[in-house]
Design an enzyme around this catalytic site. Structure first.
Site, PDB file in Angstrom:
ATOM      1  N   ASP A  66     -24.650 -32.359   9.058  1.00 16.55           N
ATOM      2  CA  ASP A  66     -25.327 -31.341   8.235  1.00 16.55           C
ATOM      3  C   ASP A  66     -26.803 -31.215   8.606  1.00 16.55           C
ATOM      4  OD1 ASP A  66     -22.922 -30.862   7.011  1.00 16.55           O
ATOM      5  OD2 ASP A  66     -23.394 -31.915   5.158  1.00 16.55           O
TER       6      ASP A  66
ATOM      7  N   HIS B 116     -21.757 -28.429  -0.008  1.00 17.15           N
ATOM      8  CA  HIS B 116     -22.820 -29.404   0.240  1.00 17.15           C
ATOM      9  C   HIS B 116     -24.196 -28.770   0.446  1.00 17.15           C
ATOM     10  CE1 HIS B 116     -22.883 -33.916   1.560  1.00 17.15           C
ATOM     11  NE2 HIS B 116     -23.754 -33.649   0.615  1.00 17.15           N
TER      12      HIS B 116
END
Length: 309
Positions: free
Chosen positions: A131, A100
């Protein structure tokens, strides 16, 4: 508005930002699971632009809070250029990850495209993790835990500047992001998420309010001038149905909750770009996670349980 029916697949076969090896095999696993054929069966024009190339994973420890920073920068520049080229061609890019961290390149390309075309950007971040780490907050140094913060201007300058942005004028604002399915956030990261007022629909919220209400809020205020980007980390899903990821977190959305999420996105007709991230075939069982991912992507393009008018 109807969904863009011209799709370009582009692979980024690297696990450069991850803490486990194997996401580099994700693009091929999704192809083997029949993504192009499934979308073509729904009347979508699909071209596969193949895989981008970049540096190999040196598998080194972090330096100053970042693992593999030069390599991550190189991969994200390649992703930015690939995704931006697809958008300029008037097609819908589907980035096949890879880990990612590549969201930095993908979303910076989308943000640049929106800036150049005068469109508003809305990002749905489907993930078990926020994140939103920085080099100062990260417990691991793995950059796949940092893409949202980096896109908001909080990160290594070489990454923040992908796409021609800067810390003063970052690619995105936290206000443009809706995070869904979150259930694993580091302590320092948690404080930073609150400071930046990131809108997070975590699993407790989904448990209490239901996926329908969650998605109604996440999709509110979309209009004809909105570019909707979905960044789909496969670890968004409960590991009982999607074991093929490097960072499993129990208690994620069920199959039906995930289908409803995708169907409601499809109903808006606004989807204009998509990331499919963190699929790790090395940890999967007979490619079942890739097959499920393809099933859910089909729902983004109009497959539903019942034929709806």
């Amino acid at each position: 508005m109807t969904l863009l029916r011209n799709v370009s697949l582009i692979g980024a076969p690297t696990d450069i930002g991850a803490g486990a090896r194997g996401a580099s095999m994700g693009p091929e696993a999704i192809r083997v699971a029949g993504l192009a054929e499934a979308l073509q069966a729904h009347g979508v024009d699909v071209e596969d632009r193949g895989d981008l190339s970049g540096p190999r994973n040196p598998w080194q420890p972090p330096v100053d809070g970042y693992r593999h920073l030069p390599e991550v920068v190189a991969w994200n520049r390649a992703v930015h250029d690939g995704v931006h080229g697809i958008l300029k061609d008037g097609r819908l890019p589907i980035l096949l990850g890879g880990d990612h961290c590549l969201g930095i390149g993908s979303i910076s390309a989308v943000a640049r495209h929106c800036r150049d075309t005068g469109k508003k950007l809305r990002i749905l971040w489907l993930d078990a993790h926020a994140d939103f780490n920085t080099s100062a907050l990260t417990p691991s140094g793995n950059i796949h835990g940092m893409p949202v913060a980096t896109l908001c201007g909080f990160g290594a300058p070489d990454l923040v500047q992908v796409g021609g942005f800067s810390a003063e004028r970052p690619a995105i604002s936290p206000k443009w992001v809706r995070q869904i399915g979150i259930r694993s956030v580091d302590q320092g990261e948690k404080r930073f998420v609150h400071e930046q007022e990131l809108e997070v629909f975590d699993m407790r919220y989904i448990d209490e309010m239901g996926m329908k209400h969650t998605m109604e809020l996440a999709l509110a205020t979309l209009d004809a001038n909105t570019h909707l980007h979905v960044s789909f980390d496969v670890d968004f899903l409960d590991p009982a149905i999607a074991p093929g990821v490097g960072t499993t977190v129990p208690g994620g959305p069920s199959y039906r909750e995930a289908q409803l999420c995708m169907e409601m996105i499809a109903d808006t007709g606004r989807l204009a770009s998509l990331d499919v991230m963190e699929l790790n075939p090395a940890l999967d069982e007979k490619n079942r996670t890739a097959l499920l991912a393809v099933d859910l992507i089909e729902s983004l393009f109009g497959k539903s349980t019942l034929m709806r008018k």
